[in-house]
Design a protein around this motif. Sequence first.
Motif, PDB file in Angstrom:
ATOM      1  N   ARG A  61     -13.876 -60.644 -58.876  1.00 22.77           N
ATOM      2  CA  ARG A  61     -13.811 -60.567 -60.341  1.00 22.77           C
ATOM      3  C   ARG A  61     -12.686 -59.642 -60.777  1.00 22.77           C
ATOM      4  N   HIS A  62     -12.611 -58.505 -60.133  1.00 26.41           N
ATOM      5  CA  HIS A  62     -11.556 -57.531 -60.426  1.00 26.41           C
ATOM      6  C   HIS A  62     -10.180 -58.189 -60.277  1.00 26.41           C
ATOM      7  N   GLU A  65      -9.479 -61.023 -62.876  1.00 26.24           N
ATOM      8  CA  GLU A  65      -9.263 -60.571 -64.243  1.00 26.24           C
ATOM      9  C   GLU A  65      -7.859 -60.009 -64.437  1.00 26.24           C
ATOM     10  N   LYS A  68      -5.508 -63.039 -64.439  1.00 24.19           N
ATOM     11  CA  LYS A  68      -5.623 -63.776 -65.691  1.00 24.19           C
ATOM     12  C   LYS A  68      -4.942 -63.033 -66.838  1.00 24.19           C
ATOM     13  N   GLY A  69      -5.112 -61.726 -66.864  1.00 21.22           N
ATOM     14  CA  GLY A  69      -4.484 -60.918 -67.909  1.00 21.22           C
ATOM     15  C   GLY A  69      -2.976 -61.100 -67.928  1.00 21.22           C
ATOM     16  N   ASP A  72      -2.048 -64.599 -69.219  1.00 22.49           N
ATOM     17  CA  ASP A  72      -2.262 -64.682 -70.663  1.00 22.49           C
ATOM     18  C   ASP A  72      -1.124 -64.036 -71.427  1.00 22.49           C
ATOM     19  N   ILE A 125     -12.287 -68.968 -64.676  1.00 18.33           N
ATOM     20  CA  ILE A 125     -10.961 -68.424 -64.959  1.00 18.33           C
ATOM     21  C   ILE A 125      -9.937 -69.557 -64.984  1.00 18.33           C
TER      22      ILE A 125
END
Lengths: 207, 207
Positions: A61-62, A65, A68-69, A72, A125
Amino acid sequence: MRKKLTSEKINELLETGIDAFAQRGLDRANINAIARDSGVSVGVIYKYFTDKDGFFLACLRHALEVLKGEIDAALSAEGSLMTRVEHLLRAIGRCAREHPSYNVMYNEITAGASSAYARQLAGEIEGISARAYTAVIEEAKARGEIHSDVDAPMLAFFFDNLLLLLQFSYSCDYYRSRFGEYCGAAAADDEYVVRQLMTFIQSAFGR
Amino acid sequence: MRKKLTSEKINELLETGIDAFAQRGLDRANINAIARDSGVSVGVIYKYFTDKDGFFLACLRHALEVLKGEIDAALSAEGSLMTRVEHLLRAIGRCAREHPSYNVMYNEITAGASSAYARQLAGEIEGISARAYTAVIEEAKARGEIHSDVDAPMLAFFFDNLLLLLQFSYSCDYYRSRFGEYCGAAAADDEYVVRQLMTFIQSAFGR
DNA sequence: TCAAGACATGAGCCACTGCTCATGACAGAG
DNA sequence: CTCTGTCATGAGCAGTGGCTCATGTCTTGA
């Protein structure tokens, strides 16, 4: 009372875990070794995470994320389709340099031995990117930047395929050497690769 | 004397192994279970193969050789660049339908937990495709089928990236659902996918 | 100063599985 | 029928590593 693990310590633990899982895979990574390497006891890992799988999931998850950041941020930049594409490609290069293990973990999910929940997490994701890419392409189509008789979702899919394999080709051992096999020294020239892929994509988009 | 394992039996063993390794991964696949499922004893596996890794390697080699054979056949067909591409795409679809586990094993190598030798094996096979694709593209470039200011190896690389992810998107769980996420029902329409990818590649090739 | 609560520690338990080897079945030679 | 060499068999050994819990340490409040 005795100090709880600080959040920095937990981050360090996650980072060590990500490296271990990336290098050795979910099964071969050793919880005892991870604990030792990050300077905590085995037991405390089982205080903060339900079991090995739970810890793996937290690491994943870490990583996802952060990844993905970055994507984005690149995608939300102003400008034409190809400007955004360029931002994306450079973001991918940067991530690969800064967090190679993150991509390796992602690739691992893809291959199988991980839990169903890990897949679902990665899928969520990925789904977000899928919608984002499709939207950007749909928009470019409306603006006439790409020709209008094209299936936007499928174009986005092919596009993401190219990006995904570029990510892996920067970070994952097998794909890295494959990249070298194809392109020799040119594979190491980030700028050149970006330009080549840009023209490839530009042509594929049909204008 | 007591019958040796027939070569059919050994093939059956490899096939069972491939399914097991594809479903559960190298580490989680259980040699005892594989033996049981293919109706032989554990011991005899260790007569024919040095250890678990050696057996895995034999399974992998079997899968990769079949895969490579199909690709070669498609590539050696007569005709223009795009005709060959079409043959390739259809061969990929056929392989995915007939031997889904083969592609899954291939993807597994990519991700890491397997031995260095497994990677090398996959790398050799991949290297052959790399040279073949590059040659075909070089040739098409000489004939003027694609524009002349292009880097042939890199074009071949992007091209193979698209094919590789198509393979995985047909066979591997994670990539399959990702494909569905992007394209919905269209992902299941083989003919449509082939046509879309053909036009994508055609444009990308620059003519 | 001391009792009590909160927390990390890490030696060790035990489940799991890769691999071995003692056993015996079978086939052919004599 | 018997002897011998070949080969599969599968129970069990041993190494590994996930996970637990009895123990000790630190902190706080009175």
